[in-house]
Design a protein around this motif. Structure first.
Motif, short mmCIF file in Angstrom:
data_model
loop_
_atom_site.label_atom_id
_atom_site.label_comp_id
_atom_site.label_asym_id
_atom_site.label_seq_id
_atom_site.Cartn_x
_atom_site.Cartn_y
_atom_site.Cartn_z
N PHE A 63 -9.97 8.38 -0.39
CA PHE A 63 -10.59 7.55 0.63
C PHE A 63 -12.11 7.63 0.59
O PHE A 63 -12.79 7.33 1.56
N VAL A 69 -9.91 3.29 -6.83
CA VAL A 69 -9.15 4.45 -7.25
C VAL A 69 -8.70 4.27 -8.70
O VAL A 69 -8.04 3.29 -9.05
N MET A 108 -8.73 0.24 3.70
CA MET A 108 -8.42 1.66 3.81
C MET A 108 -6.93 1.92 3.99
O MET A 108 -6.44 3.01 3.73
N GLN A 111 -4.96 2.57 0.25
CA GLN A 111 -5.47 3.50 -0.76
C GLN A 111 -4.35 4.28 -1.44
O GLN A 111 -4.37 4.49 -2.65
N LYS A 114 -2.36 2.04 -3.81
CA LYS A 114 -3.13 1.80 -5.04
C LYS A 114 -3.10 3.02 -5.95
O LYS A 114 -2.97 2.89 -7.18
N ASN A 140 -1.28 4.13 5.85
CA ASN A 140 -1.15 4.26 4.40
C ASN A 140 0.27 4.66 4.00
O ASN A 140 0.82 4.13 3.03
#
Length: 261
Positions: A63, A69, A108, A111, A114, A140
């Motif tokens: 993050f 990423v 956000m 993340q 991903k 997430n």
């Protein structure tokens, strides 16, 4: 690669125990498993002997600003566990600052999803341990998974927490193209107490299609396994708790098979 998140908006319901026990059972039959600790308290991280206060690299790094990423960003975070087929991306206490940093930031909530795209060929299953608070970390966990496991302690206050969790799932599903399915797992069940018996009855009445037939009993063997940092199935494969989780896992795998068909 299959991703299951374990979440509830109430603490102390057996989330970390659910993660490590299912992970151990999957690993025992040969699956490669990744565990991700998204709880700033770091219970899952501590379980395997790592100190969330001392770790320099953790899931927090995923993050870090608006940086994209990359695969190296994920693989350098991997830590060994006590089981050769289980690896861990740990938590750190720095994650407690993420909610403040997430205000106004875009993307956000995706993340972790991903990050997992870079290791999809490395693992068969991913299990995510979520914090008991609705925020960027739980979002997430929900966004990254294909199925959600909701442990619920068989007592009155935990049932109220489940109502909040179900509202959150409904909110998340409004933003998903495919609805997130979930399984409710009754935990800390003690058939000698009226509280457990009546709570289990209420769970079956209110959520007949979502509740698991596997009920997880109170079992001190879970505590013994955590002290030694071993997955419960390695510590004592014959324990009542492990048998109950094995029954749960069989039903989850059967559900997964049916959905694939």
């Amino acid at each position: 690669m299959h991703v299951w998140s374990v979440a509830n908006q109430k603490g102390g319901v057996g989330k970390t125990t659910t993660v490590v026990t299912i992970a151990g059972l999957l690993a025992e039959v040969g699956y490669r498993v990744l565990l991700i600790d998204l709880d700033p308290h770091g219970s899952l991280t501590s379980y395997f002997g790592y100190d969330p206060d001392e770790l320099e690299d953790s899931v927090y790094d995923l993050f870090n600003g608006n940086k994209k990423v990359a695969k190296d960003d994920v693989t350098r975070l991997l830590l060994k566990s006590s089981h050769e087929r289980i690896e861990l991306i740990p938590a750190s206490t720095a994650m407690a600052t993420l909610e403040r940093k997430a205000v106004g930031a875009e993307g956000m909530g995706l993340q972790v999803a991903k990050a997992l795209s870079h290791v999809k060929d490395r693992y068969d299953y991913v299990l995510i341990d979520s914090p008991p608070v609705l925020g960027v970390l739980m979002v997430n966990a929900l966004a990254a998974c294909q199925h959600l496991l909701v442990p619920v302690q068989t007592e009155f206050l935990a049932l109220k927490g489940l109502e909040r969790m179900v509202r959150t799932i409904n909110m998340i599903n409004r933003a998903r193209t495919k609805k997130l399915s979930f399984t409710i797992i009754p935990t800390f069940y003690d058939r000698r107490t009226q509280a457990s018996v009546s709570s289990l009855r209420e769970l079956h009445h209110n959520y007949p299609n979502e509740i698991s037939n596997a009920v997880i009993p109170v079992d001190t063997k879970f505590r013994n396994a955590s002290i030694q940092g071993l997955v419960p199935s390695v510590m004592d494969s014959s324990s009542r708790g492990v048998h109950s989780y094995a029954r749960l896992l069989r039903s989850l795998l059967e559900r997964q098979k049916q959905e694939a068909l």
